[in-house]
Design an enzyme around this catalytic site. Structure first.
Site, short mmCIF file in Angstrom:
data_model
loop_
_atom_site.label_atom_id
_atom_site.label_comp_id
_atom_site.label_asym_id
_atom_site.label_seq_id
_atom_site.Cartn_x
_atom_site.Cartn_y
_atom_site.Cartn_z
N HIS A 70 0.87 -1.18 0.00
CA HIS A 70 0.00 0.00 0.00
C HIS A 70 0.90 1.22 0.00
O HIS A 70 2.13 1.10 0.01
CB HIS A 70 -0.99 -0.02 1.16
CG HIS A 70 -0.37 0.03 2.53
ND1 HIS A 70 0.52 -0.91 2.98
CD2 HIS A 70 -0.51 0.93 3.55
CE1 HIS A 70 0.88 -0.61 4.21
NE2 HIS A 70 0.29 0.51 4.58
N HIS A 72 1.16 3.93 2.09
CA HIS A 72 1.52 4.70 3.28
C HIS A 72 3.03 4.97 3.26
O HIS A 72 3.82 4.15 2.79
CB HIS A 72 1.14 3.95 4.56
CG HIS A 72 -0.31 4.11 4.90
ND1 HIS A 72 -0.99 3.23 5.72
CD2 HIS A 72 -1.21 5.06 4.53
CE1 HIS A 72 -2.25 3.63 5.84
NE2 HIS A 72 -2.41 4.73 5.13
N ASP A 74 5.40 4.86 5.33
CA ASP A 74 6.35 3.92 5.93
C ASP A 74 6.53 2.64 5.10
O ASP A 74 7.18 1.69 5.56
CB ASP A 74 5.95 3.58 7.38
CG ASP A 74 4.62 2.86 7.49
OD1 ASP A 74 3.68 3.25 6.76
OD2 ASP A 74 4.51 1.91 8.29
N HIS A 75 5.99 2.64 3.87
CA HIS A 75 6.18 1.49 2.98
C HIS A 75 6.75 1.87 1.62
O HIS A 75 7.12 0.99 0.85
CB HIS A 75 4.85 0.74 2.79
CG HIS A 75 4.34 0.14 4.06
ND1 HIS A 75 4.37 -1.21 4.32
CD2 HIS A 75 3.84 0.72 5.18
CE1 HIS A 75 3.89 -1.44 5.53
NE2 HIS A 75 3.57 -0.29 6.08
N HIS A 147 -7.15 -2.61 5.45
CA HIS A 147 -6.33 -1.55 6.06
C HIS A 147 -6.93 -0.16 5.83
O HIS A 147 -6.28 0.85 6.08
CB HIS A 147 -4.90 -1.63 5.50
CG HIS A 147 -3.89 -0.81 6.22
ND1 HIS A 147 -3.84 -0.73 7.61
CD2 HIS A 147 -2.89 -0.01 5.78
CE1 HIS A 147 -2.85 0.08 7.96
NE2 HIS A 147 -2.26 0.53 6.88
N ASP A 218 0.20 -4.20 5.75
CA ASP A 218 -0.60 -3.76 6.91
C ASP A 218 -2.04 -4.24 6.76
O ASP A 218 -2.65 -4.07 5.72
CB ASP A 218 -0.60 -2.23 7.00
CG ASP A 218 0.77 -1.67 7.33
OD1 ASP A 218 1.73 -2.45 7.41
OD2 ASP A 218 0.86 -0.44 7.53
N HIS A 276 6.40 -5.50 11.29
CA HIS A 276 5.69 -4.23 11.43
C HIS A 276 5.32 -4.02 12.91
O HIS A 276 4.18 -3.75 13.26
CB HIS A 276 4.43 -4.23 10.54
CG HIS A 276 3.92 -2.86 10.21
ND1 HIS A 276 2.96 -2.22 10.96
CD2 HIS A 276 4.22 -1.98 9.22
CE1 HIS A 276 2.68 -1.03 10.43
NE2 HIS A 276 3.44 -0.87 9.38
#
Ligand SMILES: [Zn+2]
Ligand SMILES: [Zn+2]
Length: 405
Positions: A70, A72, A74-75, A147, A218, A276
């Site tokens: 996805h 976000h 942090d990815h 998510h 996530d 994670h």
């Protein structure tokens, strides 16, 4: 010799980033490298991923396939920098193909000004749940996760392999060694010199299943994950929180360790790897909570690897530090005497038990109240942290899951 015609394809996962949301001193945010034979598939590419690769035993390879779960931050934030590095290294080919959920193309529209001109081809492929990429000996499937944003998980499913070659049967039927046996092993009949036709089922055992790996990214616990991961050899599931943060997990559509373990149990997977992990956890407590529900759980740290052999060769195994390069071992000596958290304890008794366990391992631990809630924090000197984590995890860690590097 039996089975000589079956090529052995190594498959392992290198955990490059195992932290949720942000990097910590010991964990980088999400990135996972899957190695299968000579292929290198990168799942998520958080900030700092190219440096994690450089610090690993892998180095920074010319990655051709990136799979985003996805979008976000942090990815994905490591992607522009890594793509620029490939350009600076003068890469002209092969190209990079970035797969991701709906919205990935739009994200790259925004990134274009930062990327500038790249000397190699860059392709963006958007996937929806159910989409399948056929890749020869295996396929990749996108599956639905929960998510709250456009997000997918990935399945790697290997094709069944031909059954074991029965040399005795082949000898008895008069099949000469060499080319004819290869043809039979590949699934085709052969005609012998005397005109006899030998079919593959006369010399091959039942087809042998390939491996199945599920990577969620996530997600809150979800029936779609249970279905997708059904009987996987390895499920890599997020476990952002422990039980005490169950409410927060619901609000943010993440999973707790126990919930991830329930998913693994219902999916009947062979091994569960939790990643994670929220910066407020060290990892040991996440492992303990999950193992109460699903014993075959590991919580890899950065640079740990998991080897996934063909099922008939054994179970998946966590190799601690299996992917660590020289750079990953060096750290700031001034940090050595700092006290760092190794675990949280629910009450004084639990804290004392942990202290005693650590004392047995030669580590002097301190206990202090957690300012955020009514729990207790167990602290150890930073240079003993790894040993302390090992001691705590060994409490509930089934021996056969772990291998020495
Ligand atoms: Zn995340
Ligand atoms: Zn997220």
């Amino acid at each position: 010799m039996r089975g000589t015609y079956t090529p052995r394809v190594e498959l392992d996962l290198v955990f490059l980033g195992t932290s949720a949301s942000m990097p910590t001193a010991r964990r980088a945010p999400a990135a996972l490298l899957l190695r299968r034979g000579g292929e290198r598939l990168l799942f998520d590419c958080a900030e700092g991923t190219q440096r994690q690769l450089q610090r690993s035993a892998v180095g920074l390879p010319e990655i051709e396939d990136v799979f985003l779960t996805h979008l976000h931050a942090d990815h994905v934030l490591g992607l522009p920098g890594m793509l620029k590095t490939f350009a600076l290294r003068g890469r002209e080919g092969p190209g990079v193909m970035v797969h991701g959920p709906r919205g990935t193309r739009e994200l790259f529209g925004h990134l274009r000004p930062f990327l500038g001109r790249l000397p190699y081809p860059l392709a963006i492929v958007e996937l929806s749940p159910g989409d399948v990429l056929e890749r020869g000996e295996y396929r990749l499937e996108a599956f639905a996760v929960d998510h709250g944003v456009s997000a997918i998980g990935y399945l790697l499913v290997e094709e069944d392999r031909p059954g074991r070659f029965d040399v005795d049967a082949a000898d008895a039927l008069g099949v000469p060694s060499g080319r004819e046996r290869g043809i039979l092993q590949a699934g085709d009949p052969v005609t012998l010199a005397d005109g006899t036709v030998v079919t593959p089922d006369e010399v091959l055992g039942p087809a042998r299943p390939g491996r199945k790996i599920a990577i969620t990214g996530d997600t809150a616990p979800s029936p779609s994950v249970i279905q997708a991961a059904y009987r996987a050899n390895l499920l890599v599931h997020e476990a952002t929180f422990g039980d005490e943060d169950k409410e927060r997990a619901r609000e943010t559509l993440h999973a707790t360790a126990t919930e991830a373990a329930q998913v693994a149990k219902l999916a009947e997977v062979r091994m569960l790897a939790l990643t994670h992990v929220s910066p407020r956890y060290a990892g040991g407590e996440i492992a303990r909570e999950a193992r109460a529900t699903f014993a075959s759980t590991v919580v890899p740290r950065d640079f740990d690897t998991i080897e996934v052999p063909f099922p008939e060769r054994g179970e998946p195994r966590l190799v601690k530090g299996g992917g660590a390069g020289e750079g990953a071992r060096a750290y700031d000596p001034s940090a050595m005497s700092r006290m760092v958290q190794v675990a949280t304890a629910g009450d004084v008794t639990e804290a004392e038990q942990l202290q005693e366990l650590l004392r047995d391992a030669g580590i002097e631990a301190q206990v202090e109240a957690d300012s955020e809630d009514d729990g207790l924090r167990v602290l150890v000197p930073e240079d003993s942290l790894e040993a302390a984590e090992d001691a705590i995890e060994a409490l509930s860690e089934p021996d056969d899951l772990i291998a020495e590097p």
